[in-house]
Design a protein around this motif. Sequence first.
Motif, PDB file in Angstrom:
ATOM      1  N   ALA A  99       0.824  -1.214   0.000  1.00 16.97           N
ATOM      2  CA  ALA A  99       0.000   0.000   0.000  1.00 16.97           C
ATOM      3  C   ALA A  99       0.856   1.261   0.000  1.00 16.97           C
ATOM      4  O   ALA A  99       0.349   2.354  -0.251  1.00 16.97           O
ATOM      5  N   GLY A 100       2.158   1.091   0.305  1.00 12.82           N
ATOM      6  CA  GLY A 100       3.055   2.240   0.260  1.00 12.82           C
ATOM      7  C   GLY A 100       3.637   2.666   1.590  1.00 12.82           C
ATOM      8  O   GLY A 100       4.285   3.714   1.684  1.00 12.82           O
ATOM      9  N   ALA A 101       3.437   1.863   2.640  1.00  6.81           N
ATOM     10  CA  ALA A 101       3.992   2.219   3.950  1.00  6.81           C
ATOM     11  C   ALA A 101       5.518   2.286   3.889  1.00  6.81           C
ATOM     12  O   ALA A 101       6.162   1.429   3.296  1.00  6.81           O
ATOM     13  N   THR A 102       6.088   3.303   4.505  1.00  4.47           N
ATOM     14  CA  THR A 102       7.537   3.476   4.542  1.00  4.47           C
ATOM     15  C   THR A 102       8.164   2.585   5.613  1.00  4.47           C
ATOM     16  O   THR A 102       9.318   2.181   5.502  1.00  4.47           O
ATOM     17  N   GLY A 103       7.386   2.285   6.656  1.00  6.93           N
ATOM     18  CA  GLY A 103       7.904   1.451   7.732  1.00  6.93           C
ATOM     19  C   GLY A 103       6.804   0.671   8.412  1.00  6.93           C
ATOM     20  O   GLY A 103       5.609   0.903   8.176  1.00  6.93           O
ATOM     21  N   TYR A 104       7.208  -0.276   9.261  1.00  6.53           N
ATOM     22  CA  TYR A 104       6.253  -1.156   9.938  1.00  6.53           C
ATOM     23  C   TYR A 104       6.826  -1.488  11.313  1.00  6.53           C
ATOM     24  O   TYR A 104       7.837  -2.177  11.421  1.00  6.53           O
ATOM     25  N   MET A 105       6.168  -0.994  12.352  1.00  5.67           N
ATOM     26  CA  MET A 105       6.619  -1.233  13.719  1.00  5.67           C
ATOM     27  C   MET A 105       5.501  -1.853  14.545  1.00  5.67           C
ATOM     28  O   MET A 105       4.313  -1.699  14.227  1.00  5.67           O
ATOM     29  N   LEU A 106       5.879  -2.542  15.611  1.00  6.62           N
ATOM     30  CA  LEU A 106       4.908  -3.162  16.501  1.00  6.62           C
ATOM     31  C   LEU A 106       4.738  -2.317  17.764  1.00  6.62           C
ATOM     32  O   LEU A 106       5.669  -1.621  18.190  1.00  6.62           O
ATOM     33  N   LYS A 107       3.558  -2.384  18.336  1.00  9.73           N
ATOM     34  CA  LYS A 107       3.238  -1.512  19.475  1.00  9.73           C
ATOM     35  C   LYS A 107       4.023  -1.838  20.739  1.00  9.73           C
ATOM     36  O   LYS A 107       4.046  -1.035  21.669  1.00  9.73           O
ATOM     37  N   ASP A 108       4.655  -3.008  20.777  1.00 13.57           N
ATOM     38  CA  ASP A 108       5.466  -3.334  21.957  1.00 13.57           C
ATOM     39  C   ASP A 108       6.919  -2.897  21.795  1.00 13.57           C
ATOM     40  O   ASP A 108       7.782  -3.246  22.605  1.00 13.57           O
ATOM     41  N   ALA A 109       7.205  -2.129  20.746  1.00 12.67           N
ATOM     42  CA  ALA A 109       8.578  -1.648  20.530  1.00 12.67           C
ATOM     43  C   ALA A 109       8.979  -0.683  21.652  1.00 12.67           C
ATOM     44  O   ALA A 109       8.157   0.104  22.123  1.00 12.67           O
ATOM     45  N   PRO A 110      10.240  -0.710  22.093  1.00 11.91           N
ATOM     46  CA  PRO A 110      10.712   0.246  23.097  1.00 11.91           C
ATOM     47  C   PRO A 110      10.561   1.674  22.565  1.00 11.91           C
ATOM     48  O   PRO A 110      10.694   1.903  21.350  1.00 11.91           O
ATOM     49  N   PRO A 111      10.273   2.638  23.440  1.00 10.25           N
ATOM     50  CA  PRO A 111      10.080   4.021  23.001  1.00 10.25           C
ATOM     51  C   PRO A 111      11.225   4.559  22.136  1.00 10.25           C
ATOM     52  O   PRO A 111      10.990   5.220  21.122  1.00 10.25           O
ATOM     53  N   GLY A 112      12.467   4.265  22.532  1.00  5.15           N
ATOM     54  CA  GLY A 112      13.606   4.763  21.770  1.00  5.15           C
ATOM     55  C   GLY A 112      13.627   4.215  20.356  1.00  5.15           C
ATOM     56  O   GLY A 112      13.919   4.934  19.392  1.00  5.15           O
ATOM     57  N   GLN A 113      13.301   2.927  20.221  1.00  5.79           N
ATOM     58  CA  GLN A 113      13.278   2.289  18.907  1.00  5.79           C
ATOM     59  C   GLN A 113      12.167   2.873  18.038  1.00  5.79           C
ATOM     60  O   GLN A 113      12.358   3.102  16.838  1.00  5.79           O
ATOM     61  N   LEU A 114      11.022   3.128  18.651  1.00  4.45           N
ATOM     62  CA  LEU A 114       9.901   3.700  17.909  1.00  4.45           C
ATOM     63  C   LEU A 114      10.217   5.119  17.447  1.00  4.45           C
ATOM     64  O   LEU A 114       9.943   5.481  16.300  1.00  4.45           O
TER      65      LEU A 114
END
Length: 210
Positions: A99-114
């Motif tokens: 669909a064109g998303a530049t990135g894909y992260m999960l909600k349990d990612a550490p704040p710094g990583q997000l």
Amino acid sequence: MAEALRILLVDDHPVVRRGLRAMFDDRPDMTVVAEAADGQAALEALAGTTVDIVLMDLQMPTGMDGVTATRRISADGGPPVLVLTTYDSDADILAAVEAGATGYMLKDAPPGQLCQAVQLAAKGQTALAPGVAARLLGHLRRPQQALSPREMEILQLLAQGLSNRALSKALFISEATVKTHLVHIYDKLGVDNRTAAITTALQRGIIRPQ
């Protein structure tokens, strides 16, 4: 000092949006300028607000879903979209990327990583959670065994209990085409019926539980 990144938060859960806003607004380099509870509201927000990066949930049952909204934003030449979701199935990941998303992260990612992912995505750089990156690489390394996005879509609908006739209506294809897809799906998964296909797909994380 560089101007703070302007973020649009798209999530149907107010508590999630509140938590993300608090995290970003606590940083001098990021600020939340708008929120939306579904994809349509996100499109409306973009029409009247300058945004550098959209943080997009995928599943929003009461309105336009995240994949559709991402596709619309990308087609309109809008800001980069970083998906932030709880789902990491192959079907969800590939649908978002296509669909064109530049990135894909999960909600349990550490704040710094997000936050780092937000910075990368805002620059147009790919930002993927480690597990997501591994899934995408696996898909690319095994092209003959990998299910196509359409096949994964059919599997996801199969898991919802749709018959061949219902599948053909939902996807605007003939029942013969549905049967052809099922043959390919069974072959790639090494199974011989729909129940086994659904079970195997769930076990491998190809589709998500309903």
